[in-house]
Design a protein around this motif. Structure first.
Motif, PDB file in Angstrom:
ATOM      1  N   PHE A  43      21.756 -22.632 -66.245  1.00 41.55           N
ATOM      2  CA  PHE A  43      22.962 -22.232 -65.520  1.00 41.55           C
ATOM      3  C   PHE A  43      24.030 -21.723 -66.497  1.00 41.55           C
ATOM      4  O   PHE A  43      24.744 -20.764 -66.196  1.00 41.55           O
ATOM      5  CB  PHE A  43      23.488 -23.397 -64.684  1.00 41.55           C
ATOM      6  CG  PHE A  43      22.532 -23.811 -63.605  1.00 41.55           C
ATOM      7  CD1 PHE A  43      22.523 -23.157 -62.373  1.00 41.55           C
ATOM      8  CD2 PHE A  43      21.614 -24.832 -63.815  1.00 41.55           C
ATOM      9  CE1 PHE A  43      21.621 -23.512 -61.374  1.00 41.55           C
ATOM     10  CE2 PHE A  43      20.719 -25.207 -62.829  1.00 41.55           C
ATOM     11  CZ  PHE A  43      20.719 -24.543 -61.605  1.00 41.55           C
ATOM     12  N   LYS A  44      24.124 -22.353 -67.672  1.00 44.83           N
ATOM     13  CA  LYS A  44      25.078 -21.884 -68.673  1.00 44.83           C
ATOM     14  C   LYS A  44      24.687 -20.516 -69.230  1.00 44.83           C
ATOM     15  O   LYS A  44      25.536 -19.767 -69.707  1.00 44.83           O
ATOM     16  CB  LYS A  44      25.198 -22.901 -69.815  1.00 44.83           C
ATOM     17  CG  LYS A  44      25.914 -24.176 -69.410  1.00 44.83           C
ATOM     18  CD  LYS A  44      26.330 -25.006 -70.613  1.00 44.83           C
ATOM     19  CE  LYS A  44      25.171 -25.670 -71.286  1.00 44.83           C
ATOM     20  NZ  LYS A  44      25.611 -26.555 -72.395  1.00 44.83           N
ATOM     21  N   PRO A 140      27.664 -18.335 -77.727  1.00 47.42           N
ATOM     22  CA  PRO A 140      28.147 -19.487 -78.490  1.00 47.42           C
ATOM     23  C   PRO A 140      27.178 -20.666 -78.425  1.00 47.42           C
ATOM     24  O   PRO A 140      26.288 -20.735 -77.570  1.00 47.42           O
ATOM     25  CB  PRO A 140      29.474 -19.841 -77.807  1.00 47.42           C
ATOM     26  CG  PRO A 140      29.865 -18.621 -77.038  1.00 47.42           C
ATOM     27  CD  PRO A 140      28.589 -17.949 -76.651  1.00 47.42           C
ATOM     28  N   GLU A 141      27.384 -21.601 -79.316  1.00 50.83           N
ATOM     29  CA  GLU A 141      26.605 -22.843 -79.353  1.00 50.83           C
ATOM     30  C   GLU A 141      26.593 -23.500 -77.978  1.00 50.83           C
ATOM     31  O   GLU A 141      27.630 -23.627 -77.326  1.00 50.83           O
ATOM     32  CB  GLU A 141      27.237 -23.793 -80.376  1.00 50.83           C
ATOM     33  CG  GLU A 141      26.554 -25.117 -80.523  1.00 50.83           C
ATOM     34  CD  GLU A 141      27.285 -26.008 -81.505  1.00 50.83           C
ATOM     35  OE1 GLU A 141      26.632 -26.792 -82.195  1.00 50.83           O
ATOM     36  OE2 GLU A 141      28.525 -25.907 -81.574  1.00 50.83           O
ATOM     37  N   GLY A 142      25.405 -23.873 -77.520  1.00 54.73           N
ATOM     38  CA  GLY A 142      25.294 -24.553 -76.239  1.00 54.73           C
ATOM     39  C   GLY A 142      25.539 -23.683 -75.024  1.00 54.73           C
ATOM     40  O   GLY A 142      25.639 -24.185 -73.907  1.00 54.73           O
ATOM     41  N   GLY A 143      25.651 -22.367 -75.212  1.00 50.04           N
ATOM     42  CA  GLY A 143      25.961 -21.495 -74.077  1.00 50.04           C
ATOM     43  C   GLY A 143      27.375 -21.669 -73.583  1.00 50.04           C
ATOM     44  O   GLY A 143      27.660 -21.485 -72.403  1.00 50.04           O
ATOM     45  N   GLY A 144      28.289 -22.019 -74.505  1.00 53.69           N
ATOM     46  CA  GLY A 144      29.653 -22.369 -74.121  1.00 53.69           C
ATOM     47  C   GLY A 144      30.528 -21.188 -73.756  1.00 53.69           C
ATOM     48  O   GLY A 144      30.073 -20.056 -73.589  1.00 53.69           O
ATOM     49  N   GLY A 179      28.702 -32.461 -73.822  1.00 49.62           N
ATOM     50  CA  GLY A 179      28.354 -32.142 -75.196  1.00 49.62           C
ATOM     51  C   GLY A 179      29.261 -31.071 -75.768  1.00 49.62           C
ATOM     52  O   GLY A 179      29.794 -31.193 -76.861  1.00 49.62           O
ATOM     53  N   THR A 180      29.459 -29.995 -74.996  1.00 52.47           N
ATOM     54  CA  THR A 180      30.459 -28.979 -75.323  1.00 52.47           C
ATOM     55  C   THR A 180      31.564 -28.944 -74.270  1.00 52.47           C
ATOM     56  O   THR A 180      32.602 -28.343 -74.481  1.00 52.47           O
ATOM     57  CB  THR A 180      29.834 -27.575 -75.416  1.00 52.47           C
ATOM     58  OG1 THR A 180      29.307 -27.199 -74.134  1.00 52.47           O
ATOM     59  CG2 THR A 180      28.716 -27.536 -76.446  1.00 52.47           C
ATOM     60  N   GLY A 181      31.316 -29.575 -73.117  1.00 53.74           N
ATOM     61  CA  GLY A 181      32.286 -29.577 -72.025  1.00 53.74           C
ATOM     62  C   GLY A 181      32.171 -28.375 -71.118  1.00 53.74           C
ATOM     63  O   GLY A 181      32.954 -28.228 -70.172  1.00 53.74           O
ATOM     64  N   THR A 182      31.172 -27.527 -71.346  1.00 55.01           N
ATOM     65  CA  THR A 182      31.045 -26.286 -70.580  1.00 55.01           C
ATOM     66  C   THR A 182      30.696 -26.547 -69.123  1.00 55.01           C
ATOM     67  O   THR A 182      31.308 -25.971 -68.209  1.00 55.01           O
ATOM     68  CB  THR A 182      29.980 -25.389 -71.224  1.00 55.01           C
ATOM     69  OG1 THR A 182      30.314 -25.164 -72.590  1.00 55.01           O
ATOM     70  CG2 THR A 182      29.891 -24.057 -70.505  1.00 55.01           C
ATOM     71  N   THR A 183      29.693 -27.392 -68.880  1.00 52.20           N
ATOM     72  CA  THR A 183      29.307 -27.687 -67.505  1.00 52.20           C
ATOM     73  C   THR A 183      30.445 -28.377 -66.771  1.00 52.20           C
ATOM     74  O   THR A 183      30.735 -28.063 -65.603  1.00 52.20           O
ATOM     75  CB  THR A 183      28.042 -28.555 -67.477  1.00 52.20           C
ATOM     76  OG1 THR A 183      27.005 -27.898 -68.195  1.00 52.20           O
ATOM     77  CG2 THR A 183      27.582 -28.810 -66.046  1.00 52.20           C
ATOM     78  N   GLN A 214      40.077 -27.797 -72.596  1.00 50.26           N
ATOM     79  CA  GLN A 214      41.458 -27.456 -72.296  1.00 50.26           C
ATOM     80  C   GLN A 214      41.685 -25.951 -72.331  1.00 50.26           C
ATOM     81  O   GLN A 214      42.558 -25.422 -71.637  1.00 50.26           O
ATOM     82  CB  GLN A 214      42.404 -28.149 -73.285  1.00 50.26           C
ATOM     83  CG  GLN A 214      43.879 -28.072 -72.929  1.00 50.26           C
ATOM     84  CD  GLN A 214      44.224 -28.868 -71.675  1.00 50.26           C
ATOM     85  OE1 GLN A 214      43.522 -29.816 -71.332  1.00 50.26           O
ATOM     86  NE2 GLN A 214      45.278 -28.483 -70.989  1.00 50.26           N
ATOM     87  N   ALA A 215      40.890 -25.242 -73.122  1.00 51.77           N
ATOM     88  CA  ALA A 215      41.009 -23.785 -73.175  1.00 51.77           C
ATOM     89  C   ALA A 215      40.522 -23.120 -71.891  1.00 51.77           C
ATOM     90  O   ALA A 215      40.857 -21.967 -71.613  1.00 51.77           O
ATOM     91  CB  ALA A 215      40.225 -23.247 -74.369  1.00 51.77           C
ATOM     92  N   LEU A 216      39.728 -23.872 -71.106  1.00 51.32           N
ATOM     93  CA  LEU A 216      39.162 -23.310 -69.876  1.00 51.32           C
ATOM     94  C   LEU A 216      39.828 -23.844 -68.618  1.00 51.32           C
ATOM     95  O   LEU A 216      40.003 -23.104 -67.649  1.00 51.32           O
ATOM     96  CB  LEU A 216      37.657 -23.602 -69.817  1.00 51.32           C
ATOM     97  CG  LEU A 216      36.804 -23.029 -70.959  1.00 51.32           C
ATOM     98  CD1 LEU A 216      35.370 -23.534 -70.853  1.00 51.32           C
ATOM     99  CD2 LEU A 216      36.833 -21.505 -70.926  1.00 51.32           C
TER     100      LEU A 216
END
Length: 304
Positions: A43-44, A140-144, A179-183, A214-216
Motif C-alpha cells: 500500500f505504501k 524513500p526508506e520504507g516507502g515513506g 516504524g517510519t510512521g507512514t501508515t 508531524q510533517a504529514l
C-alpha cells in the motif's frame, strides 16, 4: 497483470484473547494479502509506483536494511510485475534470508556501509544515484513520505466496508506498529478526525519518527514508545508473548513490529487506558518473512 491491476483486499478478523478484558479487537490482516508482497508495504508503494509511471521510469530504487520488509516486498513486486528494482542497503554485505530473497527476485544491491546509509537524509544523497540509474524512480526508506501515506489511506475504506461482517456498527480507534510512521499518517489523513490512531513506536525516539509524522499530519494521533530498548531489540518476554498469542488465537506475529505493538496494547489495557467495550482495529502490518531470523519462531513465510 500489471501492478496497477492488482488491488489486494485485507480481511478484518475479530480475535479473542484473555487479556483484552472486555476490549473488543479486530485485526486487519495485511499479512494475508499475498505470500510475498505482504503487509502495509504494498500500500505504501502504490502511489510511488504511480509517480514513477507518470515520470516515465522503468523501475524503482529504494533503501533498507539486511532484513527489510520494504525491500523484500518491492523486489517481489518487481519480479512479478516486470519492473527493475535496485536496493541501497545499510551496512556491509551479508547473506540474511531476506537478502538471499532479494537476489533471487533480481534486485540489484548496493551496500552503503553504516556511515553512507546515515547520509540518506542529506540534500545531495540522491544525486549520484540518479546519475547512475536515470530511468529509476527514487523511493524513500520504507516507502515513506506523503506518497506512501496516501497509498495507505485506502485501508480505512477496507475496514469500514467490513464492519457489518463482524457485527460492528463503528469502532473507537486504530492501533498499529510505527516504524517510519507512514501508515499511521495515511490512516490519520483518511480518518480526518473521525477516529484516533495510536502508533506503537518500534524504534527509539531518536529515529525521528515523530518529526516525520508531524510533517504529514498535525492532529488525530498519538505515538507511544514500544521499542523495548531499541530497533530489533528482542527479549524472552516478547518472544513468549508472540508464541502464546499464536497458540491462543492463531495470529502469527513477528518480533520487530507487530509483536511489540500488540504487547504494548496489552500493557495499555492492563493499565486501564482503554475501558471495557472499547472497539479497536489492530493493523497487522505483515513482515512475517522476518521471523526467519528467530529460530524459536516458525517462519510463517514461504521461501522463494
Amino acid at each position: 497483470m500489471g501492478p496497477f491491476d492488482w488491488l489486494p483486499y485485507a480481511p478484518l478478523e475479530p480475535v479473542q484473547l484473555d487479556w483484552l478484558d472486555g476490549v473488543e479487537l479486530a485485526v486487519l490482516r495485511l499479512d494475508r494479502i499475498d505470500p510475498l508482497i505482504s503487509g502495509n508495504k504494498w500500500f505504501k508503494l502504490t502511489e510511488h509506483l504511480a509517480q514513477g509511471r507518470a515520470a516515465g521510469a522503468s523501475g524503482i530504487i529504494s533503501l533498507g536494511g539486511a532484513h527489510s520488509n520494504h525491500l523484500h516486498a518491492l523486489a517481489a513486486a518487481g519480479k512479478r510485475f516486470g519492473f527493475a528494482t535496485v536496493g541501497l542497503l545499510r551496512g556491509h554485505a551479508q547473506d540474511t534470508p531476506s537478502v538471499l530473497d532479494l537476489n533471487a527476485f533480481g534486485m540489484q544491491l548496493h551496500w552503503l556501509g553504516y556511515g553512507g546509509y546515515r547520509a540518506r537524509h542529506a540534500p545531495d544523497f540522491w544525486g549520484p544515484w540518479r546519475e547512475q540509474y536515470p530511468h529509476l524512480h527514487p523511493v524513500p526508506e520504507g516507502g515513506g513520505g506523503l506518497a506512501g501515506a496516501l497509498g495507505c489511506a485506502v485501508l480505512v475504506e477496507q475496514v469500514r466496508a467490513q464492519l457489518s461482517d463482524i457485527g460492528w456498527a463503528d469502532y473507537d480507534g486504530w492501533w498499529l506498529a510505527a516504524g517510519t510512521g507512514t501508515t499511521l499518517a495515511g490512516l490519520v489523513l483518511a480518518e480526518a478526525g473521525a477516529h484516533p490512531v495510536y502508533g506503537a513506536l518500534a524504534v527509539p525516539d531518536d529515529h525521528g519518527v515523530a518529526q516525520q509524522v508531524q510533517a504529514l499530519v498535525q492532529h488525530g494521533y498519538q505515538l507511544l514508545q514500544a521499542s523495548r530498548g531499541g530497533f530489533a531489540k528482542v527479549d524472552p518476554e516478547l518472544l513468549a508473548f508472540i508464541d502464546a498469542t499464536e497458540h491462543a488465537c492463531g495470529l502469527p506475529l513477528e518480533p520487530l513490529y507487530t509483536g511489540k505493538a500488540l504487547l504494548a496494547l496489552k500493557q495499555q489495557i492492563e493499565a486501564r487506558r482503554f475501558v471495557c467495550g472499547t472497539r479497536l482495529i489492530f493493523v497487522h502490518t505483515g513482515g512475517l518473512q522476518g521471523r526467519r531470523g528467530f529460530p524459536s519462531l516458525s517462519s510463517g513465510h514461504p521461501r522463494v
